[in-house]
Design a protein around this motif. Structure first.
Motif, short mmCIF file in Angstrom:
data_model
loop_
_atom_site.label_atom_id
_atom_site.label_comp_id
_atom_site.label_asym_id
_atom_site.label_seq_id
_atom_site.Cartn_x
_atom_site.Cartn_y
_atom_site.Cartn_z
N MET A 56 0.83 -1.21 0.00
CA MET A 56 0.00 0.00 0.00
C MET A 56 0.86 1.26 0.00
O MET A 56 0.56 2.21 -0.72
CB MET A 56 -0.97 -0.02 1.18
CG MET A 56 -2.08 -1.01 0.94
SD MET A 56 -3.43 -0.96 2.12
CE MET A 56 -3.83 0.73 2.26
N ASP A 57 1.93 1.27 0.80
CA ASP A 57 2.82 2.43 0.82
C ASP A 57 3.43 2.68 -0.56
O ASP A 57 3.51 3.81 -1.02
CB ASP A 57 3.95 2.24 1.84
CG ASP A 57 3.46 2.32 3.27
OD1 ASP A 57 2.33 2.81 3.50
OD2 ASP A 57 4.21 1.89 4.18
N ALA A 58 3.85 1.59 -1.22
CA ALA A 58 4.46 1.72 -2.54
C ALA A 58 3.44 2.18 -3.58
O ALA A 58 3.74 3.04 -4.41
CB ALA A 58 5.09 0.39 -2.95
N LEU A 59 2.24 1.62 -3.55
CA LEU A 59 1.21 1.99 -4.53
C LEU A 59 0.71 3.41 -4.33
O LEU A 59 0.33 4.08 -5.29
CB LEU A 59 0.03 1.01 -4.49
CG LEU A 59 0.26 -0.34 -5.12
CD1 LEU A 59 -0.95 -1.24 -4.91
CD2 LEU A 59 0.58 -0.22 -6.60
N GLN A 60 0.72 3.87 -3.10
CA GLN A 60 0.25 5.23 -2.82
C GLN A 60 1.09 6.25 -3.58
O GLN A 60 0.57 7.22 -4.10
CB GLN A 60 0.29 5.51 -1.33
CG GLN A 60 -0.38 6.80 -0.94
CD GLN A 60 -0.46 6.96 0.57
OE1 GLN A 60 0.25 6.29 1.32
NE2 GLN A 60 -1.32 7.85 1.02
N GLY A 61 2.38 5.99 -3.67
CA GLY A 61 3.26 6.90 -4.41
C GLY A 61 3.27 6.64 -5.91
O GLY A 61 3.74 7.47 -6.68
N LEU A 62 2.74 5.49 -6.34
CA LEU A 62 2.78 5.13 -7.75
C LEU A 62 1.53 5.56 -8.50
O LEU A 62 1.61 6.23 -9.53
CB LEU A 62 2.96 3.61 -7.87
CG LEU A 62 3.13 3.04 -9.26
CD1 LEU A 62 4.46 3.49 -9.85
CD2 LEU A 62 3.08 1.52 -9.20
N ASP A 63 0.35 5.19 -7.98
CA ASP A 63 -0.91 5.49 -8.67
C ASP A 63 -2.06 5.42 -7.66
O ASP A 63 -2.25 4.38 -7.02
CB ASP A 63 -1.13 4.47 -9.80
CG ASP A 63 -2.35 4.77 -10.63
OD1 ASP A 63 -2.22 5.54 -11.60
OD2 ASP A 63 -3.44 4.26 -10.31
N SER A 64 -2.80 6.50 -7.53
CA SER A 64 -3.84 6.56 -6.50
C SER A 64 -4.99 5.58 -6.76
O SER A 64 -5.55 5.02 -5.82
CB SER A 64 -4.38 7.98 -6.35
OG SER A 64 -4.92 8.44 -7.57
N VAL A 65 -5.34 5.35 -8.03
CA VAL A 65 -6.41 4.41 -8.33
C VAL A 65 -5.96 2.98 -8.00
O VAL A 65 -6.71 2.21 -7.39
CB VAL A 65 -6.86 4.51 -9.81
CG1 VAL A 65 -7.85 3.41 -10.16
CG2 VAL A 65 -7.48 5.88 -10.07
N ALA A 66 -4.73 2.62 -8.35
CA ALA A 66 -4.20 1.29 -8.02
C ALA A 66 -4.14 1.13 -6.50
O ALA A 66 -4.43 0.04 -5.98
CB ALA A 66 -2.81 1.10 -8.64
N TYR A 67 -3.80 2.20 -5.82
CA TYR A 67 -3.75 2.19 -4.35
C TYR A 67 -5.12 1.87 -3.77
O TYR A 67 -5.26 1.01 -2.91
CB TYR A 67 -3.24 3.55 -3.87
CG TYR A 67 -3.28 3.78 -2.39
CD1 TYR A 67 -2.56 2.98 -1.51
CD2 TYR A 67 -4.01 4.84 -1.86
CE1 TYR A 67 -2.58 3.21 -0.14
CE2 TYR A 67 -4.03 5.08 -0.49
CZ TYR A 67 -3.31 4.26 0.36
OH TYR A 67 -3.33 4.49 1.70
#
Length: 153
Positions: free
Chosen positions: A113-124
Motif C-alpha cells: 500500500m505504501d508503494a502503490l500510494q506513491g505510484l498510482d492513487s487508483v491502483a492504491y
C-alpha cells in the motif's frame, strides 16, 4: 534446466545478460533434445521467507503472487510494467533484509500500500479495497475521502 516443451533434462545457455534494472539475469536457453528455445530469469534470493497469514497458516513467500496482485491493482492504469517489476523487487529486498524468516501478511500488505500510494492513487484504492476487505460503497467513500484529505494537506 528442464525443457518446458519436451521435459528433457539438458538445456544449453545460448545468451546471458542482466535485466534493465539489474535485479536478475535473463538467460536464453535451447533444449538439446528438441531444439526448442526459451527464456529463464535468475534472481538472487537472500533468504527463505515464510508468510504468516492472519488465520495462523504459514506459506512460502511467492514473488509471482505479489507481482500478480500489484499488476491486477494497476490494470488499465498508465503504469509501466518495468515500474511494477521495480516495485516488487524493492518490496522483496526489504523483506529479505528485515532479518526475519516469518513475515506477517499484514506487513507485506502495508508495504504494498505504501508503494502503490506513491505510484498510482487508483491502483492504491483498488489494492486497499481487497486488502482492507471493503464490503460496501461507504467503505470506498471513507477511504477515498481520507486520501483526498491527505492530498490537500
Amino acid at each position: 534446466m528442464r525443457c518446458p516443451f519436451c521435459s528433457h533434462a539438458e538445456t544449453q545457455v545460448k545468451d546471458s545478460r542482466p535485466t534493465e534494472d539489474n535485479s536478475s539475469i535473463r538467460r536464453r536457453r535451447q533444449c538439446e533434445a528438441c531444439g526448442a528455445r526459451f527464456t529463464t530469469f535468475e534472481r538472487i534470493q537472500l533468504r527463505e521467507l515464510t508468510v504468516l497469514k492472519s488465520e495462523g497458516r504459514r506459506e512460502p513467500f511467492e514473488r509471482e503472487k505479489l507481482e500478480r496482485s500489484i499488476a491486477i491493482a494497476c490494470r488499465k492504469r498508465p503504469v509501466d510494467g518495468m515500474r511494477i517489476e521495480k516495485l516488487v523487487t524493492g518490496i522483496q529486498r526489504q523483506l529479505e533484509t528485515l532479518g526475519e524468516g516469518e513475515i506477517p501478511s499484514t506487513r507485506i500488505g502495508e508495504m504494498v500500500m505504501d508503494a502503490l500510494q506513491g505510484l498510482d492513487s487508483v491502483a492504491y484504492i483498488r489494492f486497499a479495497s481487497v486488502y482492507k476487505d471493503f464490503t460496501d460503497a461507504s467503505d470506498f467513500e471513507g477511504f477515498a475521502g481520507s486520501i483526498a484529505e491527505a492530498a490537500r494537506k
